[in-house]
Design an enzyme around this catalytic site. Sequence first.
Site, PDB file in Angstrom:
ATOM      1  N   LEU A  13       0.835  -1.205   0.000  1.00  0.00           N
ATOM      2  CA  LEU A  13       0.000   0.000   0.000  1.00  0.00           C
ATOM      3  C   LEU A  13       0.869   1.255   0.000  1.00  0.00           C
ATOM      4  CD1 LEU A  13      -2.170  -1.395   2.888  1.00  0.00           C
ATOM      5  CD2 LEU A  13      -3.053  -1.061   0.599  1.00  0.00           C
ATOM      6  N   ALA A  54      -2.142  -2.397  -4.041  1.00  0.00           N
ATOM      7  CA  ALA A  54      -3.064  -1.259  -4.146  1.00  0.00           C
ATOM      8  C   ALA A  54      -2.862  -0.558  -5.484  1.00  0.00           C
ATOM      9  CB  ALA A  54      -2.815  -0.278  -3.000  1.00  0.00           C
ATOM     10  N   TYR A  85       2.220   9.188 -11.215  1.00  0.00           N
ATOM     11  CA  TYR A  85       1.373   8.304 -10.408  1.00  0.00           C
ATOM     12  C   TYR A  85       0.593   7.342 -11.310  1.00  0.00           C
ATOM     13  CZ  TYR A  85      -2.052   7.028  -6.783  1.00  0.00           C
ATOM     14  OH  TYR A  85      -2.835   6.344  -5.887  1.00  0.00           O
ATOM     15  N   LYS A  89       1.426   3.451 -11.547  1.00  0.00           N
ATOM     16  CA  LYS A  89       0.463   2.439 -11.099  1.00  0.00           C
ATOM     17  C   LYS A  89       0.075   1.497 -12.232  1.00  0.00           C
ATOM     18  CE  LYS A  89      -0.375   3.417  -6.709  1.00  0.00           C
ATOM     19  NZ  LYS A  89      -0.205   2.410  -5.648  1.00  0.00           N
ATOM     20  N   HIS A 121      -4.302  13.139   7.192  1.00  0.00           N
ATOM     21  CA  HIS A 121      -3.481  14.270   7.615  1.00  0.00           C
ATOM     22  C   HIS A 121      -4.181  15.575   7.216  1.00  0.00           C
ATOM     23  CE1 HIS A 121      -0.052  16.913   8.106  1.00  0.00           C
ATOM     24  NE2 HIS A 121       0.516  15.936   8.780  1.00  0.00           N
ATOM     25  N   ARG A 126      -6.096  16.407  -0.333  1.00  0.00           N
ATOM     26  CA  ARG A 126      -7.223  15.957  -1.150  1.00  0.00           C
ATOM     27  C   ARG A 126      -8.512  16.622  -0.675  1.00  0.00           C
ATOM     28  NH1 ARG A 126      -5.837   9.671  -1.207  1.00  0.00           N
ATOM     29  NH2 ARG A 126      -4.834  10.344   0.712  1.00  0.00           N
TER      30      ARG A 126
HETATM   31  N1  UDP Z   1     -10.559  19.501  -5.295  1.00  0.00           N
HETATM   32  C1  UDP Z   1     -11.158  20.696  -4.901  1.00  0.00           C
HETATM   33  N2  UDP Z   1     -10.681  21.316  -3.779  1.00  0.00           N
HETATM   34  C2  UDP Z   1      -9.666  20.816  -3.034  1.00  0.00           C
HETATM   35  C3  UDP Z   1      -9.059  19.602  -3.432  1.00  0.00           C
HETATM   36  C4  UDP Z   1      -9.536  18.970  -4.578  1.00  0.00           C
HETATM   37  O1  UDP Z   1     -12.093  21.182  -5.543  1.00  0.00           O
HETATM   38  O2  UDP Z   1      -9.298  21.457  -2.026  1.00  0.00           O
HETATM   39  C5  UDP Z   1     -11.108  18.784  -6.463  1.00  0.00           C
HETATM   40  C6  UDP Z   1     -10.072  18.315  -7.469  1.00  0.00           C
HETATM   41  O3  UDP Z   1      -9.848  19.299  -8.460  1.00  0.00           O
HETATM   42  C7  UDP Z   1     -10.716  17.062  -8.026  1.00  0.00           C
HETATM   43  C8  UDP Z   1     -11.557  16.518  -6.868  1.00  0.00           C
HETATM   44  O4  UDP Z   1     -11.721  17.605  -5.960  1.00  0.00           O
HETATM   45  O5  UDP Z   1     -11.580  17.367  -9.095  1.00  0.00           O
HETATM   46  C9  UDP Z   1     -10.896  15.366  -6.142  1.00  0.00           C
HETATM   47  O6  UDP Z   1      -9.560  15.754  -5.867  1.00  0.00           O
HETATM   48  P1  UDP Z   1      -8.596  14.930  -4.931  1.00  0.00           P
HETATM   49  O7  UDP Z   1      -7.281  15.625  -4.934  1.00  0.00           O
HETATM   50  O8  UDP Z   1      -9.249  14.683  -3.629  1.00  0.00           O
HETATM   51  O9  UDP Z   1      -8.463  13.501  -5.620  1.00  0.00           O
HETATM   52  P2  UDP Z   1      -8.251  13.031  -7.148  1.00  0.00           P
HETATM   53  O10 UDP Z   1      -8.228  14.230  -8.063  1.00  0.00           O
HETATM   54  O11 UDP Z   1      -6.951  12.324  -7.132  1.00  0.00           O
HETATM   55  O12 UDP Z   1      -9.418  12.181  -7.424  1.00  0.00           O
END
Ligand code: UDP
Length: 256
Positions: A13, A54, A85, A89, A121, A126
Amino acid sequence: KSVAEKFSVIFNLACPASPPHYQKDPVYTWETSVLGIRNMLQLAELQGARLLHASTSEIYGDPHVHPQGESYWGNVNTVGVRSCYDEGKRAAETLCADYTRFKGVDARLFRIFNTYGEFMHPDDGRVISNFCVAAAKGTPVPIYGDGSQTRSFCYASDLIAGILALARLPRERYDGPINLGNPGEFTIRELVTVLERITGKKLSTQNHPLPLDDPKMRRPIIERAERILGWQPKVQLEEGLRRTYDYFAAEIGSLA
Ligand code: UDP
């Protein structure tokens, strides 16, 4: 490097999964994904251990097919900021499949879709943790782009149940990568509304530029996990987000 301990199951993971984190040192991210799984596969081969790896919904990239089933091959920019990434992956999946075909290693892939929960964290970066931290601090919730992009959020305990079910599956029943995610799909703006219901507050928002290559939509088809593992997510977004928000609110409150 040799390892003295004996293993019967290995869970790999180890990799940052948050875009700002994995993009900070992209070469290291790629090496972690590709060389890391190579090391684990060698160990699994040596010890005859089962290996659970993962993988991620990111292997589907910015998908042209929606929702995403395991048979979709994806749409990934090979030279973009996310590709350290995504391609790392994807290459890891290839290595697992080839170690199985050529060396008989029992390597099993699961593809994680946007998992969240307590103990993330506060600087994870995210969306769920950023939104919870902002709501708890009373600062504007950061929306990237127009917030119309979608994600499907899986609560951590559901993911773990799925991984353990895959680890226990008799070998002959494993038949390729398995999506593990919650098919409930939300726009980022809808996520703000859910958080407003949870906090009972009207949240202010602030718009930021959309990150490069940000996928416009994402939702897993989980028919395979249901059929092969007898698995389904149990915790829906509002409940999981409430627990996660309560965690962050307590953490931030204790620092104030
Ligand atoms: N996002 C957002 N505000 C934040 C962080 C992310 O609007 O503070 C948006 C980002 O542009 C994406 C979605 O939320 O469209 C999910 O982003 P995240 O980084 O959580 O994961 P991933 O893009 O890897 O799915």
